[in-house]
Scaffold this active site. Structure first.
Site, short mmCIF file in Angstrom:
data_model
loop_
_atom_site.label_atom_id
_atom_site.label_comp_id
_atom_site.label_asym_id
_atom_site.label_seq_id
_atom_site.Cartn_x
_atom_site.Cartn_y
_atom_site.Cartn_z
CD GLU A 51 -2.96 -1.15 -0.07
OE1 GLU A 51 -2.96 0.01 -0.79
OE2 GLU A 51 -3.44 -2.01 -0.46
CE1 TYR A 111 -4.37 1.07 3.34
CE2 TYR A 111 -4.48 1.87 1.07
CZ TYR A 111 -5.00 0.99 1.83
OH TYR A 111 -5.73 -0.09 1.72
N1 BES Z 1 -6.13 -3.22 -1.41
C1 BES Z 1 -6.80 -2.42 -0.99
C2 BES Z 1 -8.26 -2.70 -0.37
C3 BES Z 1 -8.06 -3.73 0.64
C4 BES Z 1 -7.21 -3.20 1.80
C5 BES Z 1 -8.73 -4.86 0.59
C6 BES Z 1 -7.08 -4.17 2.56
C7 BES Z 1 -8.76 -5.72 1.92
C8 BES Z 1 -7.90 -5.42 2.76
C9 BES Z 1 -7.23 -1.09 -2.04
O1 BES Z 1 -6.31 -1.08 -3.12
C10 BES Z 1 -7.56 0.17 -1.38
O2 BES Z 1 -6.11 0.58 -0.76
N2 BES Z 1 -8.46 0.47 -1.57
C11 BES Z 1 -8.65 2.00 -0.87
C12 BES Z 1 -8.58 3.10 -1.89
C13 BES Z 1 -7.88 4.40 -1.71
C14 BES Z 1 -6.66 4.25 -0.78
C15 BES Z 1 -7.48 4.98 -2.78
C16 BES Z 1 -10.05 2.08 -0.51
O3 BES Z 1 -10.71 1.03 -0.43
O4 BES Z 1 -10.50 2.96 0.22
ZN ZN Z 2 -4.32 -0.08 -2.35
#
Ligand code: BES
Ligand code: ZN
Length: 617
Positions: free
Chosen positions: A332, A397
């Protein structure tokens, strides 16, 4: 003499045994706390899935057949959770199997007896009503309200609840699938996809590049496809296709700028499917087919950094994959960094800086929230015995991003970009853990250019080191001045906000002074009608502030309730429920949650159940 012959015999036996052991290929999978599989013994390399999607009974039934790399094992262990295992074959013949003890997080190890020559195993199974990956939606829960819908969510450890599999991110498999669905519906996967419905509801899929099990995904619904370019396009329900096509019309440009930064897109096609509003995430980077929430369709393309983010995962995550969920920041943090670079390349520095500043504030709030458990603010985590979801917060993140941005500023962009491109190329289609990354960084960037950098402190310590990059945004400074002026003068000068983007509005709403009066909120709402904003992000942060400051004007309580019932995106709804809880209004939150809960995916109910202390009667 006899003795000598015997001794010689023993010796050759020993030697041959010994060399046999040495002939066993050495596989280098690490011990990983969220999978029962023992891939160094026997590991899956390819899956042939053949399933029937039964909407009447809300089950998936069929078989998952695997080619395996067999290290002379007598058993292969798969992960399975809440699945009914009907029977199992090894090389086409029935074999014995057993399910080990159930673990609340991990499910059961499915232990299958094989022999040292076994090349293929096949598991006949069906899902149950406890499955956590699947969300079965009634027609009323979809956008067009005519047909039911199904989607899966695999990350982090949910794939095992719809397919028995070695469910560790360090496993990589190619797959083919046959999926049978009701003939009015179309099925799509994280694979080569159909662009039109078939007449009989039979679909075949192929994923030719090896991917981790958490990236296997399926969606079934009354959907259509519309291309944006030769290699990009959108799937959505009929009434959403045009809107999605407009909103994401820059997708081809995004892929092109991503490629210009860090090398060729490895997956040929990049499509997005817009799911019904209960989808628990903003986006999910399923290879070739990102799954997305409809809450990013704002009508003005202002929330499309989410697409840049999921696209960036095509490198950081899908190509170079975190070896365990303790290394989640490698997925992330790199992706947020890459996302910002794509946004900067396409829309300029102002937009990228605003996004980065929003993330910086998220990070501040997350660290404050972890003040009693500072270990949770480390990049490298230790999630053994915990749900990997516990580690999936802003730290990975936004601290991950801040680390990489600080590193970029220290090394200079040119050197940093060469390093990153090399990183993706060197580790393509393989996994990486934090330690391997640090060694690679030292060798290929820091030592190479005599750069001194406190990498260990960033990765292994809590909080934020002193040398952090300072993220500033001129646009946001203007927004902050506007807030002060409104509050001081008790009046609104609309001209100041005339060309504000969504990001400026979000910053405005999130940075009211702590002691802002409800009269001020009422005044702002009267002029800008934020309570009825069509932009989900602005609405969400405004609702949070309304709860923080006990504002009830403009019928906002009804709006908040409608929002929480309609939308299942975990980040949005948890922000609002948390605000209720913080202000001792858990009873209000629970009353709404009882109405909303049935619309949420298990990922969201797990989080909110915990947050509000909800127990089912
Ligand atoms: N891979 C993630 C979603 C995720 C995280 C699924 C942890 C399961 C467990 C996806 O890439 C993500 O980070 N989505 C974010 C978007 C954003 C940071 C732009 C979200 O869902 O908010
Ligand atoms: Zn992500």
């Amino acid at each position: 003499m006899k003795k000598i012959v015997f001794a010689l015999g023993l010796l050759t036996l020993l030697i041959s045994n010994c060399s046999k052991k040495q002939n066993k290929p050495i596989l280098n999978y690490i011990e990983e706390p969220h999978s029962f599989s023992l891939p160094n013994e026997a590991v899956i390399t390819h899956m042939d899935l053949d399933i029937n999607v039964d909407f009447d009974n809300e089950i998936i039934q069929g078989k998952a057949s695997y080619l395996i790399k067999n290290n002379e094992a007598s058993q292969i262990i798969l992960d399975s959770k809440f699945l009914t295992i009907e029977h199992v074959q090894a090389d086409g013949k029935d074999t014995t199997f057993s399910l080990g003890d159930f673990d609340e997080q991990l499910g059961n190890p499915l232990k299958i007896d094989i022999n040292k020559n076994t090349k293929r195993i096949t598991v006949f199974y069906k899902t149950t009503d406890q499955t956590e990956a699947l969300q079965w939606l009634k027609p009323q829960q979809t956008t067009d309200k005519k047909f039911p819908f199904l989607f899966t969510q695999g990350q982090a450890i949910l794939t095992r609840t719809w397919i028995p599999i070695q469910d560790s991110p360090q496993i990589r498999i190619t797959y083919n699938a046959k999926v049978h669905v009701p003939s009015q519906l179309m099925a799509v996967m994280s694979a080569e996809n159909p662009k039109e419905k078939t007449s009989n509801g039979h679909y075949t899929f192929k994923m030719a590049q090896p991917i981790s099990p958490y990236l296997i995904a399926l969606a079934v619904g009354d959907i259509e496809y519309k291309a944006i370019s030769d290699r990009t396009g959108v799937y959505a329900e009929k009434s959403m296709v045009e809107k999605a096509h407009y909103e994401f019309s820059d997708m081809e440009n995004m892929v092109a700028s991503a490629e210009a930064l860090y090398g060729k897109y490895a997956w040929e096609q990049f499509d997005v499917i817009v799911l019904p509003p209960s989808f628990p995430f903003g986006g999910m980077e399923n290879p070739r087919l990102t799954f997305a929430t409809p809450t990013v369709i704002a009508g003005d393309k202002s929330l499309t950094s989410l697409i840049a983010h999921e696209l960036a995962h095509s490198w950081s995550g899908n190509l170079v994959t975190n070896a365990s969920w303790d290394d989640f920041w490698l997925n992330e943090g790199f992706t947020v960094y890459f996302e910002m670079r794509i946004m900067e390349a396409l829309y300029g520095k102002d937009r990228a800086n605003m996004l980065a500043r929003i993330g910086r504030q998220d990070l501040e709030e997350e660290i404050e929230g972890f003040k009693d458990t500072p270990d949770d603010t480390k990049l490298k985590l230790n999630l053994k015995g915990r749900n990997p979801d516990d580690g999936m917060n802003s730290i990975a993140y936004d601290k991950g991003y801040l680390f990489l941005r600080t590193l970029e500023e220290k090394a200079g962009r040119e050197k940093f970009d060469i390093f990153l491109k090399n990183y993706f190329q060197t580790h393509a289609f393989s996994t990486i853990n934090t330690e391997k990354f640090i060694a690679f960084l030292n060798e290929n960037l820091l030592e190479k250019h005599d750069i001194v950098f406190n990498t260990e402190a960033w990765v292994y310590n809590a909080g934020i080191p002193d040398n952090q990059a300072i993220i500033s945004s001129d646009k946001f400074e203007t927004v902050e001045k506007t807030i002060q002026q409104y509050v001081k003068s008790n009046s609104i000068d609309k001209a100041l906000t005339i060309d504000w983007t969504t990001q400026e509005w979000v910053h405005f709403v999130r940075n009211f002074p702590n002691d802002i009066k409800t009269e001020h909120l009422a005044m702002i709402d009267e002029v800008f009608n934020l309570t009825n904003s069509n932009n989900s992000y602005i609405a969400m942060v405004w609702y949070e502030q309304a709860i923080n400051h006990d504002y009830h004007g403009n019928n906002i309580d009804v709006k908040i309730e409608e929002f929480l019932i309609q939308v299942g995106r975990r980040w949005y709804v948890s922000t609002i429920y948390k605000a209720f809880k913080r202000h001792n209004k858990t009873d209000v939150a629970l009353a709404i949650y009882k109405k909303a809960r049935a619309n949420y995916h298990s990922v969201t109910t797990n989080t909110i159940d915990d947050l509000l202390g909800f127990k089912q009667d």
